[in-house]
Structure formats: structure tokens, C-alpha cells
Scaffold this active site. Structure first.
Site, mmCIF file in Angstrom:
data_model
loop_
_atom_site.group_PDB
_atom_site.id
_atom_site.type_symbol
_atom_site.label_atom_id
_atom_site.label_comp_id
_atom_site.label_asym_id
_atom_site.label_seq_id
_atom_site.Cartn_x
_atom_site.Cartn_y
_atom_site.Cartn_z
ATOM 1 C CD GLU B 44 -2.794 0.934 2.610
ATOM 2 O OE1 GLU B 44 -2.578 0.013 3.424
ATOM 3 O OE2 GLU B 44 -3.758 1.719 2.703
ATOM 4 C CE LYS B 118 -7.358 1.385 3.098
ATOM 5 N NZ LYS B 118 -6.160 1.760 3.914
ATOM 6 C CB CYS B 154 -4.984 -2.124 3.789
ATOM 7 S SG CYS B 154 -4.229 -2.536 5.393
#
Lengths: 565, 565
Positions: B44, B118, B154
Site C-alpha cells: 500500500e 481504496k 488493506c
């Protein structure tokens, strides 16, 4: 009935102190009822204090807050105030997911009779509400004596849509918004313009009720107000003090009748008073009655000492002059004059013998030896703080804090830094204003200040100023080596502060700053200093996180926290 | 084609250092291509480093990150790696509102060919992503050689619904998730169980690629892994070190072939290595090559010194013994033995002459005099830090940090606190483990440690231990007055640490703690200490906010920040 009398209780609460906050509500409710109010409104999160940060996540705290609201409703009833509608902020719990909510409740006839949960949760700048709260989804209209009062909490009116848009479609007679809006220089007119837009949107007058007082590093400035549907100012409470004012809505009229409109302080007074109130409340809420600080004869410590004397009285200020072999006689005289003007305690602790003792062992040179002097002073200030149980004040300003132009564990020592958010050029400006305020006998934000006739000390110095003129006018120097000037290490403050404002406050990058007209060398110097200074500001709490919950960025607790369950 | 060879590049990035991060990506991409990978995946926010906090809000930073991604795509092409699919994390901008986004991009044939933003933005614990990012709304599937690879970042796999649920409905052959998941004790198995659930949900194998390395107060532990559709572990990268591993997906097979599975460290090794890596990276990323600390002969400073020697080599550790009139001979010997065992520099600076010099002027008594001793030591440690340009280490543990059982500006001095998140009982346990690791010749998380054959110093002390047994076994004492013991002021650590864990980590309130079986007096003592200690942890940055942007909770910048534009 088509009139409704509303009391605006602009109060100062303390985070975690449910008992005291509830007592304050009761006292103001009594005064409101005595003056024939039907509703009395209090600021955002009245009972819990605001902002409560991660204290919100503690289940026992939420339970205790709930019990406090229920008990308070009963007490109001028992005191014969059951008829009154008491609008207070508190913390609630989202029954779906157990998350806390930022809630407004109405206490009436011994019960919690209505509630509204904040819809928009600010999560920028100083705000972390998305972190701790879940968002409310419903708007709420209270119907009292036939008058329809829509409610909102702070950020709800700062965003488009949401509850205000919803209320606009429902037809209300009044919009009541309770707030915990922190002070920023010149923010007052932004709030008023915004409120005027919302009044137009809901086609009704708006009450903007704000919290007042210091809480950790925030200051709430009060300045609550009422606007008519067309944006006309109908009421304004004073800034920086608790206040109870009244407004009577008459739904038969298209224009409401104005009531008390407090004068606004001038811009320098506003900033000065914000700093003094922040310090005063930080002391009160953390159990300090006095302060100590080093008095160098320079402008920063002089202004901080003046603020401290205005916050707690000169007789509660312990000023320490700590001259070295590099301190000028002028500096020592200026420090003594200042302390005298403020009626402060004054002590001289020369650092040379201590410096020599260290140097016998350490033999330091250059910046290390300069820092040693500053750190010896830090030790002396903390010794005074410990032995007299007074708060040590750091005297750093925003320019030096931004650039890291201070000695960590030296002049940066202190539990509270009253001018940490004032650029150096502003420090000079505010110091000049403080002297002028004295000579002209001006009041300062309702505070009982040194030098005024009704001031705590009642002293009018023979010099006619509080802050020695020399402290304001001389070239700034750390006096850590012979002939040292701040300008040896930093651009001139008039320039530096402009670059800092552009870089820090407007987030300009290198290319932007050069386009702003600053020369490359200055830009690179300032950027290098500022980027590095974060390191100084974040000592000790920094260390690796190993467990699910470490101190540091994991747990965000208020410093001021009176909750003990 | 129905096989796809994927390289997992578990790398250590530095916040703001776009140039170095891009170079690391290029180097690993070359290695991946040389070993016939079609895809190489990075953690990330690879290019920007992670977490970048409010640096995300700087427009020049976003522009520079974008330029870096575009340049890197071209460089990869020029280096003959255009065929490779390079999956990196970076920062993007939401074209609707200008807010930053946490983005995954794919570099291929000289271009940025695909992107994914994200979806779930964590905003709890150490995370502030809702503050700085806007959320992506679309899932993304990359089709490479006919293989459908769904991607996630994530938190996307930690929440129900969102992109994973979406991908489950689209039929994918592989779920690739890139992560910046900070270390917590024992978190590895939680990640693996979670990933197994997501593999089942999307009915495909999952790659969990994690960042490694220290960034300010976070440590990322790596430990990337691949699970088959049924949760079988197919690959595991080592913890706490950079690594490149490979996994070949064969879509013709219902069961994939396992590859390298790194052994897991034992729990004490895991914690120790996390602390050492955190320190090592903090030093490297902030330009320090050595450290200094006070060696009291006690366990805290001994463990920190051992960690420091393992992080940077004993020859880069400056240990200072600063005995007072209250220091026992045993303490002085233990400090000297420790320094010898570590191959560290060792200096003795008695504080009595300095203490007497201060007392000639200040005449302090009681706790003020105790604090004075600790602060003189702080001055000496900082003098060494300044004169040798080494990082000062604070040696406080979590128990004393929680209770405020330390002297601010004294033993709390330091730019980094390696054991600030270890309770005292854990400090003893880890110290014993470090000695055992030495005598058994165990490796420590791939680090080149003192005492091991290939260690930086190669020393095997005659005593057979690194940390003197006496430092571990004696009753803890601050040695600030005759016969002082920690247990005079605090409950015994075995009890204290249990109360602290319940109060801090499980947020138990007073009633809960008593229900847990702790006695009332202990509970009240601990709660009072802990609630008050926040004051010590938040010195100086605290002061009133006056402008739109003040230092403190307004601006949340990484300490480690190499960005200079």
C-alpha cells in the site's frame, strides 16, 4: 400562543466533569426560568464537555453521562422547573452498532423527552468526530406552544444537505443550532454569513449558540447570536465570557424585534483575550492557581507574563530571570521592570555557576554549549514549577516553533504555551496593543486585568506601559553567545512570517512559494527548518507500537479530563 | 495461458521519499522479471510511503507522486521491463472534490494502465484515513494472460461488503490485496483467518502483501502470505525484513502448489525484533547513525541499550552512567558490565557536583530534589546527543509511562522510546529472552545482532549473558533517594500491569475493574495516576489555537518526511 421566549446559555464546561457541568446547567436554567423563558439552550455536548476525544469510547463514561441527563431532568422537575424545556448536548449510543453519538436532548417534566443526533461529523483540522461517533439520520422538530423549532448541532449547518435541507422542507418557525465552534481569528463573520444562508434556507430565524472557554489547546469564543430570517442580527452575546441572554420569537411578525447586541472586540483584543482565556481555563480545569516562567527581557516572555498576570493575577506569577555571561544589562533591567509592572514575583538565578559546573565535566562547544544554557534554565523553571506547584509556561511563538528555533528541554520547557500560535510579528503587534489598552484604560474581553482600575493588582506603572518598550523594540536575540541575533539563523521575521503563512497555512509547495515572489534561498531555508521541526514537536511519545493500544496516536485523550469512573 | 507467476515484493519504504521508493520498486521489478514474474506487487502507498498523514493534503506532493508513477512506468519500459505488470500503491486525487485518494496503480508498457481506489478508509486507532482521503466506489479486475485478478487495499478486506463482495459476484481467479498493516503482538494469525474468509468469499486464492519496516511510531511486520481458496497456506514471507517471493497460480488446478513458507519467530523474538526494527528504521529514515542513553544499571536502560546495539552496532551506542549519592555500587557495576557486553562506548558522569551546584542556588526538597537529579541526567544525555549528533533514547516502559512514574525533562528525555509500549513485566520477560537467545545462538528476526557469530560486534561476553542478571533480578528503583523502591509509589508490577491492561487496553471503568477482582484502593490509585499522566505526555504542543492552522491536533504530519517540494 405565537410567541416563544428562549434563553441562550453560553456556558463554559469542563470535559469529563459531569457533576459540575450539570450544576451549571441547573443554575442557568433557574435564571432562565426566573426571566420567563420557555426554552433554555446550552452548547454542544454540555454535560460531557467538548471535545471529549477517545473518552467517548469508554462505556462507563457514556453510562454516567446518560445517568446525569436523567438525574438532571428529575432535579429540574424537583426544583419547580419541570415546565421549562432544557436543551442540552451530551453523548448517546447508537443502538445498532454501539458506537457513541453526539446528541442533543430535551429535558422537560422530569424526563428526557426528545433527542437529535448530529448528522455531519467533522473530521478535519482539530476535529476527529468520524473516529468516535456514528452519524444521526433523522431531523428533529420540537413543537413548543405551537411553535415549530428545528434543531441542529454545529457541523450540521456547515455542510449542504442533511438535516437543514430536511427541515427546510418541513416548515419550521425557528432553527436552533447548538455549537462547540473553536475560536479562530476573524471566524465570527464567517459563522454569521453561514447562519444567514441557513436562515434563508429554512425561511425562519436562526439561533446560533456557542460554547465559551478553553479546553486543552482549543478556545471557544462564545459570541452566540440570533439572526432574523433575512439575516438581520437580532442578538449577539459577548465573546470570551459566560452569558445568558434572551430572545423572544413572535411568529405573528415577519420581522423580529432585536435585543442586546454585544460589541465586538478589536482584532488585537480578540487574539489577546483568546490567549488569556485559554490559559486561565487550562489552569482552572487542571488545578493550577499560579504559573512560572523564565523572563529573559525579550518580547516573547514579556507578552506571556502579561497574559499570565491577566489570567491569574500578578501575585500568582513567578518570573525568573536567569542571566548568563551573554545577557545584556538591558535584558536584565527589562525583565525586572516587567515583573514590577505586573506585580509578579521576581527572582534572579544566574546560570553561570551552573554552566561552569557542567562544563567542568562536559567541555561542550558551539550549539551544544548554547543548548546547555537553555537547558539549565529549563531545569530551574521546572524546579520552581515542582516546588511551588505552579504551571510552567513555555514562551515560544509560532515562528520559532515552526522553524524549530528553540532548545528542546530548554526554552521549550512548559506544560502550556500561551503564544505558540502567534507569529513573531503578531507577538510584537499584540504586545503594543496590550500597552495601548492599558494607557487608554480599555477593557480586555471582560477580563479583570492588571493595570485597569478594577484589575486584580490595580497597579498603574509609572512608565505608563506594562511591557517595557525596549523589549518590544530591540532586535530579537537568544543571547546564547556574544552578539547573537535571531537574524543570524533566520530570515527577518517580517519576511519569515510571510513565508511561514504561505507554507504552513496555505500549504504552498516550493514552486508555489517561488511563484509567490519569495527568493529560492529563503524558501529552501524555511522549508528545511519547518520540515525538520516536526521532530522536535514529537519527542518521547514516539516509539514503536507493539500492542493493540499504545500511547500516542492510538489513544487520543483530552488532557483535561475530570471523569473518574 | 492459464498460469500466472506473481512476485510479492515486501519492501520498506520511506514517507515522502518518492525518489528512493521508486528506485526500490525498480530494483525489485528487475529481480522479479529475472525470475520470470508476469506481475510484481508492492505494498500500500509504495511510492509515497505510508502512513503519510496530512502530507496528503499538500498539492505539490500529490503532483510529485503522480509524476513519479508516470516516470517510473517509462523507466521500467526503457529498462526492458515494459511487459511486466507492476502493481504499486500511491496517492491519487478525486476529480469530483479534489480530495486525495489511497490508490493502487498498474504500470505496464510505459504507462499507468489501471487504477483502483481504496474503498474502506479506516479511522480508528492509529488510522486517520477518513480525514485525508475520499473513498473509491468501484472494484477493479485486471485481466492478465486471461487470468482475472481482483484487487483490494488493506482495510477493504477487514470490512464486510464493499469491493470484496463486489468481486465475489464477478468471478475472479485471484484476489490480490496490498497492505500497510502495522504490527501488533499476535496479529499475524488474525490476518490469516481474515484472508481465509475472503478467499472463500471470492472463491479464489488470495495474496496478502504487507509493507515492512518502521515509520515513526509504527512498525510494519511484513509476513506477507498466499492462501489457497480453501485457506491452505501456500506461501509466507519472513517477518521484519524486505523480501521477494514468488507464487505461480495455475487456474487449471483446484489446489495450488505451495512454495516457500518462512518460519514464524517465537512470541518474545517477535516483540523484540519489532522494537529493534522500529528503532533501526527511525534512525535510518531520520539520518541518525548512533544513539545515546543513560545506563542506570536497571532493566529498562539495559534492554533499550541491547536493542540499540542490535539496531546499529554496539560501537554506535554511547552509554552514560550518571551515578548520584544514592546509586548503589551494584547499579554502577551492572551498567559497566552491560556496556562491555554490548561493545558500547561507556562514560561515567557523576551528577553529585552538578546537583550540589544547583542546590546551592535552589535549596530544593522532596520530589523537587528527586526530579532535579533526573533532569541533570537529561541535560547530560542531550549534551551527548548534540555534541556527537546521535539520537537520545528514552528508556521508559509502558507501565511507568501510563502512570506518569518518570520525571518529565529528566529520564523521559529522548527522541525515541524503544520500549514505550512494553509493560514492565514484559520488559523483564523480553530481557530474559534476549539473554537466552544469545546463549542458544538463536537468530533474531534476521537481524545481525550483537553476540551472534555473524553479529556486528561478534562479542560473546564471558558472563554468557548480554544483560546482567542482576539488572533483571533486583527490585526496581529510581534511586533518587536512599532505599527508594518503585513499590513505594506503585502497586507491584505483576498486579499493576494487569490493572493497566484492563483499564487501558480493554477500557474497563472503575466498576468493571472492581468486578475484575482488583481491590478498590489499587483501582483508585492506578486510575488517578493514569488519568493524570496524559498531562505529562502532552507538554508544549499544548497551547491555544488562534489561527486556522496551529501546530498540534490541527496538522498531523509524519515526523519522518523526506519530501522537499
Amino acid at each position: 400562543m405565537s410567541t416563544l421566549r428562549i434563553a441562550l446559555a453560553q456556558i463554559d464546561t469542563c470535559v469529563g466533569n459531569l457533576v459540575t457541568n450539570a450544576s451549571t446547567v441547573l443554575a442557568y436554567a433557574k435564571r432562565a426560568a426566573a426571566d420567563h423563558a420557555r426554552i433554555v439552550a446550552f452548547p454542544e455536548m454540555t454535560l460531557t464537555g467538548y471535545p471529549i476525544e477517545d473518552l467517548a469510547l469508554r462505556a462507563t463514561f457514556r453510562q454516567a453521562a446518560w445517568d446525569t441527563a436523567a438525574d438532571l431532568a428529575q432535579t429540574l422537575q424537583q426544583e419547580g422547573l419541570g415546565d421549562l424545556y432544557v436543551v442540552v448536548g451530551t453523548i448517546g449510543t447508537d443502538h445498532d452498532n454501539g458506537k457513541p453519538r453526539n446528541r442533543l436532548v430535551v429535558l422537560h417534566e422530569g424526563q428526557v423527552v426528545a433527542g437529535y443526533d448530529k448528522h455531519f461529523l467533522p473530521n478535519y483540522g482539530v476535529f476527529d468526530e468520524f473516529r468516535i461517533f456514528s452519524a444521526g439520520e433523522r431531523s428533529t422538530v420540537l413543537t413548543i406552544d405551537g411553535v415549530r423549532v428545528g434543531v441542529a448541532i454545529c457541523e450540521d449547518i456547515w455542510q449542504e444537505g442533511g438535516p437543514v435541507a430536511d427541515l427546510a422542507g418541513q416548515g419550521i418557525d425557528l432553527l436552533l443550532t447548538i455549537n462547540g465552534s473553536p475560536y479562530e481569528e476573524g471566524k465570527g463573520h464567517i459563522r454569521q454569513e453561514l447562519a444567514a444562508r441557513r436562515a434563508a434556507e429554512v425561511n425562519a430565524p436562526i439561533i446560533y449558540l456557542n460554547q465559551v472557554g478553553g479546553q486543552d489547546d482549543l478556545v471557544f469564543d462564545g459570541g452566540s447570536f440570533v439572526l432574523d430570517t433575512d439575516g438581520t442580527l437580532l442578538e449577539r452575546s459577548p465573546m470570551f465570557m459566560e452569558n445568558l441572554s434572551f430572545f423572544t420569537l413572535d411568529t405573528n411578525q415577519t420581522r423580529q424585534t432585536p435585543t442586546t447586541i454585544a460589541a465586538l472586540p478589536d482584532p488585537d483584543e480578540e487574539v489577546y483575550t483568546a490567549c488569556v482565556l485559554g490559559l486561565k481555563d487550562y489552569m482552572a480545569k487542571n488545578g493550577f492557581t499560579g504559573v512560572t516562567l523564565g523572563l529573559s527581557g525579550g518580547i516573547d516572555s514579556a507578552l506571556v507574563a502579561a497574559m499570565a498576570a491577566d489570567a491569574c493575577g500578578g501575585e500568582n506569577v513567578w518570573g525568573i530571570s536567569m542571566p548568563s555571561m551573554y545577557s545584556s544589562d538591558g535584558s536584565k533591567d527589562d525583565a525586572a521592570d516587567l515583573a514590577h509592572n505586573l506585580g509578579a514575583h521576581y527572582e534572579v538565578q544566574p546560570i553561570e555557576p551552573l554552566f561552569m559546573a557542567f562544563q567542568d565535566q562536559l567541555h561542550l562547544e558551539g550549539v551544544s554549549a548554547e543548548n546547555l544554557q537553555a537547558r539549565i534554565r529549563g531545569v530551574i523553571v521546572m524546579a520552581t514549577s515542582n516546588s511551588k506547584n505552579v504551571l510552567a509556561l513555555a514562551t515560544g511563538n509560532k515562528s520559532e516553533l515552526a522553524c524549530g528555533y528553540s532548545t528542546i528541554y530548554g526554552d521549550a520547557v512548559g506544560g502550556y504555551a500561551p503564544i505558540k500560535d502567534l507569529f513573531k510579528t503578531k507577538v510584537w503587534q499584540i504586545a503594543r496593543w496590550r500597552n495601548k489598552a492599558l494607557t487608554q484604560g480599555m477593557g480586555i474581553g471582560g477580563l479583570n486585568v492588571v493595570g485597569n482600575e478594577d484589575g486584580a493588582s490595580g497597579i498603574m506603572p509609572a512608565s505608563g506601559v506594562i511591557i517595557p518598550v525596549n523589549s518590544i523594540e530591540k532586535a530579537p536575540s537568544a543571547e546564547l553567545r556574544p552578539g547573537q541575533k535571531d537574524s543570524d539563523s533566520l530570515p527577518e521575521y517580517a519576511l519569515l512570517d510571510q513565508v511561514l503563512a504561505a507554507y504552513i497555512e496555505h500549504a504552498h509547495g516550493r514552486a508555489d512559494l517561488i511563484a509567490d515572489g519569495f527568493d529560492e534561498q529563503t524558501v529552501d531555508t524555511v522549508m528545511r527548518l519547518v520540515d525538520r521541526a516536526e521532530w522536535k514537536r514529537r519527542q518521547y511519545p514516539l516509539g514503536p507500537k507493539v500492542s493493540a493500544l499504545a500511547f500516542g496516536r492510538d489513544r487520543r485523550l483530552p488532557v483535561t479530563n475530570a471523569f473518574r469512573e
